[in-house]
Design an enzyme around this catalytic site. Structure first.
Site, PDB file in Angstrom:
ATOM      1  N   CYS A   1       0.854  -1.170   0.000  1.00 28.08           N
ATOM      2  CA  CYS A   1       0.000   0.000   0.000  1.00 28.08           C
ATOM      3  C   CYS A   1       0.898   1.231   0.000  1.00 28.08           C
ATOM      4  O   CYS A   1       2.094   1.136   0.260  1.00 28.08           O
ATOM      5  CB  CYS A   1      -0.861   0.000   1.241  1.00 28.08           C
ATOM      6  SG  CYS A   1      -1.723  -1.563   1.459  1.00 28.08           S
TER       7      CYS A   1
ATOM      8  N   ARG B   1       1.409   1.982  -5.914  1.00 32.65           N
ATOM      9  CA  ARG B   1       1.638   0.965  -4.883  1.00 32.65           C
ATOM     10  C   ARG B   1       0.381   0.177  -4.560  1.00 32.65           C
ATOM     11  O   ARG B   1       0.428  -0.811  -3.837  1.00 32.65           O
ATOM     12  CB  ARG B   1       2.141   1.624  -3.600  1.00 32.65           C
ATOM     13  CG  ARG B   1       3.546   2.158  -3.708  1.00 32.65           C
ATOM     14  CD  ARG B   1       4.027   2.562  -2.346  1.00 32.65           C
ATOM     15  NE  ARG B   1       4.213   1.407  -1.504  1.00 32.65           N
ATOM     16  CZ  ARG B   1       5.365   0.803  -1.278  1.00 32.65           C
ATOM     17  NH1 ARG B   1       6.447   1.264  -1.829  1.00 32.65           N
ATOM     18  NH2 ARG B   1       5.439  -0.243  -0.507  1.00 32.65           N
TER      19      ARG B   1
ATOM     20  N   TRP C   1      -3.780  -1.716  -1.362  1.00 28.09           N
ATOM     21  CA  TRP C   1      -3.757  -2.916  -2.200  1.00 28.09           C
ATOM     22  C   TRP C   1      -4.215  -4.030  -1.268  1.00 28.09           C
ATOM     23  O   TRP C   1      -3.494  -4.439  -0.371  1.00 28.09           O
ATOM     24  CB  TRP C   1      -2.331  -3.189  -2.702  1.00 28.09           C
ATOM     25  CG  TRP C   1      -2.252  -4.286  -3.714  1.00 28.09           C
ATOM     26  CD1 TRP C   1      -2.371  -4.177  -5.074  1.00 28.09           C
ATOM     27  CD2 TRP C   1      -2.002  -5.682  -3.462  1.00 28.09           C
ATOM     28  NE1 TRP C   1      -2.226  -5.402  -5.665  1.00 28.09           N
ATOM     29  CE2 TRP C   1      -2.008  -6.340  -4.708  1.00 28.09           C
ATOM     30  CE3 TRP C   1      -1.803  -6.436  -2.306  1.00 28.09           C
ATOM     31  CZ2 TRP C   1      -1.804  -7.720  -4.833  1.00 28.09           C
ATOM     32  CZ3 TRP C   1      -1.596  -7.810  -2.424  1.00 28.09           C
ATOM     33  CH2 TRP C   1      -1.592  -8.431  -3.691  1.00 28.09           C
TER      34      TRP C   1
ATOM     35  N   ASN D   1       0.844  -0.304   6.231  1.00 26.11           N
ATOM     36  CA  ASN D   1       1.285  -1.071   5.068  1.00 26.11           C
ATOM     37  C   ASN D   1       1.976  -2.308   5.609  1.00 26.11           C
ATOM     38  O   ASN D   1       2.810  -2.206   6.508  1.00 26.11           O
ATOM     39  CB  ASN D   1       2.268  -0.221   4.238  1.00 26.11           C
ATOM     40  CG  ASN D   1       2.767  -0.967   3.019  1.00 26.11           C
ATOM     41  OD1 ASN D   1       2.179  -1.959   2.608  1.00 26.11           O
ATOM     42  ND2 ASN D   1       3.853  -0.471   2.434  1.00 26.11           N
ATOM     43  N   GLY D   2       1.624  -3.479   5.079  1.00 28.56           N
ATOM     44  CA  GLY D   2       2.227  -4.721   5.570  1.00 28.56           C
ATOM     45  C   GLY D   2       1.139  -5.709   5.928  1.00 28.56           C
ATOM     46  O   GLY D   2      -0.019  -5.552   5.531  1.00 28.56           O
TER      47      GLY D   2
ATOM     48  N   GLU E   1      11.178 -11.955 -20.190  1.00 29.26           N
ATOM     49  CA  GLU E   1      10.853 -10.600 -19.728  1.00 29.26           C
ATOM     50  C   GLU E   1       9.796  -9.958 -20.635  1.00 29.26           C
ATOM     51  O   GLU E   1       8.851  -9.325 -20.155  1.00 29.26           O
ATOM     52  CB  GLU E   1      12.140  -9.755 -19.673  1.00 29.26           C
ATOM     53  CG  GLU E   1      11.951  -8.282 -19.384  1.00 29.26           C
ATOM     54  CD  GLU E   1      11.150  -7.978 -18.106  1.00 29.26           C
ATOM     55  OE1 GLU E   1      10.912  -8.882 -17.304  1.00 29.26           O
ATOM     56  OE2 GLU E   1      10.726  -6.815 -17.969  1.00 29.26           O
TER      57      GLU E   1
ATOM     58  N   LYS F   1       6.046  -8.634 -19.509  1.00 24.79           N
ATOM     59  CA  LYS F   1       5.603  -7.257 -19.777  1.00 24.79           C
ATOM     60  C   LYS F   1       4.235  -7.276 -20.433  1.00 24.79           C
ATOM     61  O   LYS F   1       3.339  -6.562 -20.039  1.00 24.79           O
ATOM     62  CB  LYS F   1       6.611  -6.620 -20.739  1.00 24.79           C
ATOM     63  CG  LYS F   1       7.272  -5.348 -20.506  1.00 24.79           C
ATOM     64  CD  LYS F   1       7.847  -4.904 -19.231  1.00 24.79           C
ATOM     65  CE  LYS F   1       7.537  -5.544 -17.954  1.00 24.79           C
ATOM     66  NZ  LYS F   1       8.543  -5.639 -16.963  1.00 24.79           N
TER      67      LYS F   1
ATOM     68  N   GLU G   1       1.329  -8.512 -18.018  1.00 23.60           N
ATOM     69  CA  GLU G   1       0.963  -7.689 -16.860  1.00 23.60           C
ATOM     70  C   GLU G   1       0.224  -6.402 -17.223  1.00 23.60           C
ATOM     71  O   GLU G   1      -0.569  -5.925 -16.436  1.00 23.60           O
ATOM     72  CB  GLU G   1       2.162  -7.409 -15.941  1.00 23.60           C
ATOM     73  CG  GLU G   1       3.194  -6.442 -16.449  1.00 23.60           C
ATOM     74  CD  GLU G   1       4.297  -6.157 -15.409  1.00 23.60           C
ATOM     75  OE1 GLU G   1       5.438  -5.975 -15.834  1.00 23.60           O
ATOM     76  OE2 GLU G   1       4.006  -6.112 -14.209  1.00 23.60           O
TER      77      GLU G   1
ATOM     78  N   HIS H   1       7.993 -30.263 -27.710  1.00 21.14           N
ATOM     79  CA  HIS H   1       7.754 -31.195 -26.599  1.00 21.14           C
ATOM     80  C   HIS H   1       6.415 -30.941 -25.933  1.00 21.14           C
ATOM     81  O   HIS H   1       6.221 -31.304 -24.773  1.00 21.14           O
ATOM     82  CB  HIS H   1       8.908 -31.111 -25.590  1.00 21.14           C
ATOM     83  CG  HIS H   1      10.211 -31.472 -26.214  1.00 21.14           C
ATOM     84  ND1 HIS H   1      10.574 -32.772 -26.466  1.00 21.14           N
ATOM     85  CD2 HIS H   1      11.211 -30.701 -26.703  1.00 21.14           C
ATOM     86  CE1 HIS H   1      11.757 -32.781 -27.069  1.00 21.14           C
ATOM     87  NE2 HIS H   1      12.165 -31.524 -27.222  1.00 21.14           N
TER      88      HIS H   1
ATOM     89  N   LYS I   1       3.410  -1.790  -7.307  1.00 21.19           N
ATOM     90  CA  LYS I   1       4.805  -1.601  -7.716  1.00 21.19           C
ATOM     91  C   LYS I   1       5.776  -2.397  -6.863  1.00 21.19           C
ATOM     92  O   LYS I   1       6.680  -3.033  -7.377  1.00 21.19           O
ATOM     93  CB  LYS I   1       5.146  -0.105  -7.663  1.00 21.19           C
ATOM     94  CG  LYS I   1       6.552   0.240  -8.113  1.00 21.19           C
ATOM     95  CD  LYS I   1       6.738  -0.035  -9.587  1.00 21.19           C
ATOM     96  CE  LYS I   1       8.128   0.275 -10.088  1.00 21.19           C
ATOM     97  NZ  LYS I   1       8.372  -0.394 -11.389  1.00 21.19           N
TER      98      LYS I   1
HETATM   99  O1  M6R Z   1      11.233  -4.099  -6.673  1.00 19.97           O
HETATM  100  P1  M6R Z   1      11.665  -5.426  -7.216  1.00 19.97           P
HETATM  101  O2  M6R Z   1      12.622  -5.302  -8.328  1.00 19.97           O
HETATM  102  O3  M6R Z   1      12.165  -6.358  -6.139  1.00 19.97           O
HETATM  103  O4  M6R Z   1      10.333  -6.074  -7.780  1.00 19.97           O
HETATM  104  C1  M6R Z   1      10.311  -7.378  -8.279  1.00 19.97           C
HETATM  105  C2  M6R Z   1       9.052  -7.642  -9.070  1.00 19.97           C
HETATM  106  O5  M6R Z   1       7.924  -7.491  -8.251  1.00 19.97           O
HETATM  107  C3  M6R Z   1       8.910  -6.703 -10.261  1.00 19.97           C
HETATM  108  O6  M6R Z   1      10.022  -6.774 -11.086  1.00 19.97           O
HETATM  109  C4  M6R Z   1       7.641  -7.060 -11.073  1.00 19.97           C
HETATM  110  O7  M6R Z   1       7.781  -8.310 -11.651  1.00 19.97           O
HETATM  111  C5  M6R Z   1       7.397  -5.975 -12.123  1.00 19.97           C
HETATM  112  N1  M6R Z   1       6.097  -5.411 -11.954  1.00 19.97           N
HETATM  113  C6  M6R Z   1       7.436  -6.472 -13.509  1.00 19.97           C
HETATM  114  O8  M6R Z   1       7.252  -5.448 -14.426  1.00 19.97           O
END
Ligand code: M6R
Length: 612
Positions: free
Chosen positions: A2, A27, A74, A100-101, A487, A491, A494, A510, A607
């Site tokens: 959050c 966040r 969140w 937050n947590g 990667e 992208k 998400e 396979h 994030k």
């Molecule tokens: O802050 P971090 O690099 O530790 O975050 C890791 C992942 O949560 C982050 O890379 C996530 O996969 C991204 N939203 C991808 O775009």
């Protein structure tokens, strides 16, 4: 996950809090709320939905106070709803709290408080906190100026899990108390006012002077002071740290979205990452990373541990570490690593990559590695973040604030920095390889080549318009290109919500090829000439079955026919993901835009993932 913001000063708190929440929405964005200290007590305004929804709640106009706390949520415990939104209070509204947590033992605490006459109105774990503080306050017979602080400390002693808390109280109407444990929180110090936030960028336009909190440091804030205490209420001396991020780096600067801005910032962010770590004369050195030849030679394994995109950065550089340093290198997902009892000892170096430096699983994996005697190195983008305070060594990516949930410039900076670290280690080890001078040249040329790769935007946009209604997209690559397509696939899924999977191209036969049918989109990267003919054969197999193809390459593929061929500049295959990912970041972006989605704040995501 959050976002938290707070203000104590002489200005009206509400606009500052709303402004901070808008900057923190990445966040979490299920619900939002504020609480301010008013003449008649604490006023809380909160609602399900985004910050914009909060702004349109009528009651918000009545908030006049100059001390306030705010939250964008969140959801973890309890669905997004008005009742579950923060701030939470005790029944008499003597304490208001944002959190937050995750409070892991909230059920036991609810039961205990229930037996002591407390009632709960939400399904959240957080609601126990103001009630527990109230319980301890009422059971303390000493009436001095530390009574609220004592109640907060006693309550926090009972909490299991992670928390960053802001607390205001009618018993202490001119102050605010904040504390953190395993969840980020910083205090921005300005003239006669203090700002509080879970993230530096949200308050960067007000100050660059920050107090970075350690776990369980309790802070009593007034307008012009910040007193720090440990768990035993002993005062702590705390220094201000100056953060030299440019406030405009956290603005959109005319771009429609942060993600697009961050994609286009990559020539600059990569230049910053290289900095003086690799000079034009080829001198490679990394600040604060003094590892001896004896130590590096004693290693039998390097682990790279991270989550999501940061883990993909690890996969991209694994071959480089093995080729240059001749040390076996394993890449692990932090949430798996921490529970799989990995074989770590003092002969292992464990490198943690995390943009935010706050990812719960990555931090837990770091603590585990330290407990087993390994040295730990953090690669992070956020100065003073939790991971950097736990690790033995930290090297910063210096990519500048990354606001969009989908990571782009942080990824390329992580790969660039880790490539330089691999070269640095190889040189300390005295390893002679023709690859090293070639790689140095290629790394220094990256900013200009990224600039060229960004010029593919228009043709990528055209292809995105053709395929944005797809249900599934497959990504294929071999070797280093497999790491890059992983990667690219993340992208796409998400931010576009299209189901996409990345496969090692050789695995296609396979099983996966059963899914290929007429019209399906298959995306591939080919940057390693030794593997290109093999990947081309795999693409022929999907074309034969009617697939549409998008190929990103730096090779001359002759007369091979793909629906869309995107040429990027040549570079050593070992660092090619830094270039090959760029058109595919744009691909994800334009598809999301075509679908009319919120690119920067994709559904269900946040994030930084500060809970397990
Ligand atoms: O802050 P971090 O690099 O530790 O975050 C890791 C992942 O949560 C982050 O890379 C996530 O996969 C991204 N939203 C991808 O775009």
């Amino acid at each position: 996950m959050c976002g938290i913001v707070g203000y104590i000063g002489n200005k009206k708190a509400k606009p500052i809090l709303i402004n901070g929440l808008l900057r923190l929405e990445y966040r979490g964005y299920d619900s939002a709320g504020v609480a301010t200290v008013e003449k008649n007590g604490i006023n809380v305004v909160k609602t399900k939905g985004r910050v914009a929804a909060l702004e349109s709640v009528e009651a918000i106009d009545s908030l006049e106070g100059s001390i306030g706390i705010a939250h964008t949520r969140w959801a973890t415990h309890g669905k997004p709803s008005d009742e579950n939104s923060h701030p939470h209070t005790d029944k008499n509204k003597n304490f208001a709290v944002v959190h937050n947590g995750v409070i892991e033992n909230y059920n036991e605490l609810r039961e205990f408080l229930g037996k002591n006459g407390y009632t709960f109105y939400s399904q959240t774990d957080t609601e126990v906190v103001p009630n527990l503080i109230d319980y301890y306050y009422n059971n303390d017979s000493i009436n001095d100026d530390k009574k609220v602080l004592r109640a907060v400390v006693s309550a926090c002693n009972d909490l299991h899990g992670s928390f960053a808390l802001e607390i205001i109280s009618t018993y202490l109407p001119e102050k605010m108390i904040v504390v953190r444990k395993d969840s980020p929180l910083v205090i921005g110090k300005a003239n006669g006012e203090n700002y509080i936030s879970s993230d530096i960028p949200a308050i960067l336009s007000y100050t660059k002077d920050f107090y970075l909190l350690e776990d369980l440091e309790y802070v009593v804030l007034s307008r012009d002071s910040a007193e720090f205490y440990d768990e035993n209420l002993k005062p702590i001396n705390k220094q201000v740290v100056n953060i030299d991020w440019n406030a405009s780096a956290a603005e959109k600067d005319g771009y429609d979205d942060f993600m697009l801005k961050e994609i286009f910032e990559q020539p600059k962010s990569i230049r910053e990452t290289i900095g003086s770590r690799l000079t034009q004369d080829g001198i490679c050195s990394i600040e604060n990373l003094e590892l001896s030849k004896e130590y590096l030679s004693s290693l039998n394994k390097i682990y790279i541990v991270a989550c999501g995109t940061a883990m993909h950065a690890g996969l991209a550089v694994k071959p480089l570490f093995e080729k240059l340093c001749h040390i076996q290198t394993e890449v692990d997902i932090a949430s798996e690593f921490r529970y799989r009892d990995p074989l770590i000892d003092e002969k292992s170096l464990v490198i943690f990559i995390s943009q935010s430096g706050e990812t719960a699983d990555t931090i837990a994996a770091l603590k585990l590695s330290k407990s087993k005697g390994a040295k730990t190195l953090a690669i992070s983008n956020v100065i003073g973040s939790s991971i950097t305070r736990e690790a033995d060594y930290t090297v910063y990516t210096h990519a500048g604030p990354e606001i969009a949930v989908a990571s782009t410039k942080a990824y390329t900076s992580q790969v660039v920095l880790m490539s330089i670290v691999a070269i640095y280690f190889a040189e300390i080890l005295g390893i002679k390889s023709d690859l090293i001078p070639e790689l140095k040249k290629d790394i220094l040329a990256l900013p200009a080549k990224v600039e060229t790769a960004l010029k593919t935007a228009d043709s990528i946009k055209t292809f995105a318009k053709k395929v944005y209604t797809e249900k599934d997209v497959f990504f294929l690559g071999r070797g280093i290109d497999y790491a890059a397509v992983m990667e690219a696939s993340l992208k796409l899924k998400e931010i576009s919500y299209i189901h996409s999977e990345a496969y090692a191209a050789g695995e296609l036969k396979h099983g996966t090829i059963a899914l290929i049918e007429k019209g399906i989109t298959v995306v591939s990267i080919m940057t390693d000439s030794s593997l290109t003919p093999k990947t081309i054969s795999n693409l022929q197999e999907v074309i034969t079955r009617g697939a549409k193809t998008l190929v990103v390459t730096n090779q001359d593929l002759g007369d091979k026919v793909f629906d869309n061929l995107i040429k990027i500049p040549e570079t050593s295959p070992l660092i090619s993901p830094i270039l090959s990912v760029i058109p595919l970041q744009l691909f994800a972006y334009y598809i999301s835009k075509e679908k009319g989605l919120d690119v920067d704040k994709p559904r269900n995501l946040a994030k930084s993932v500060t809970v397990e």
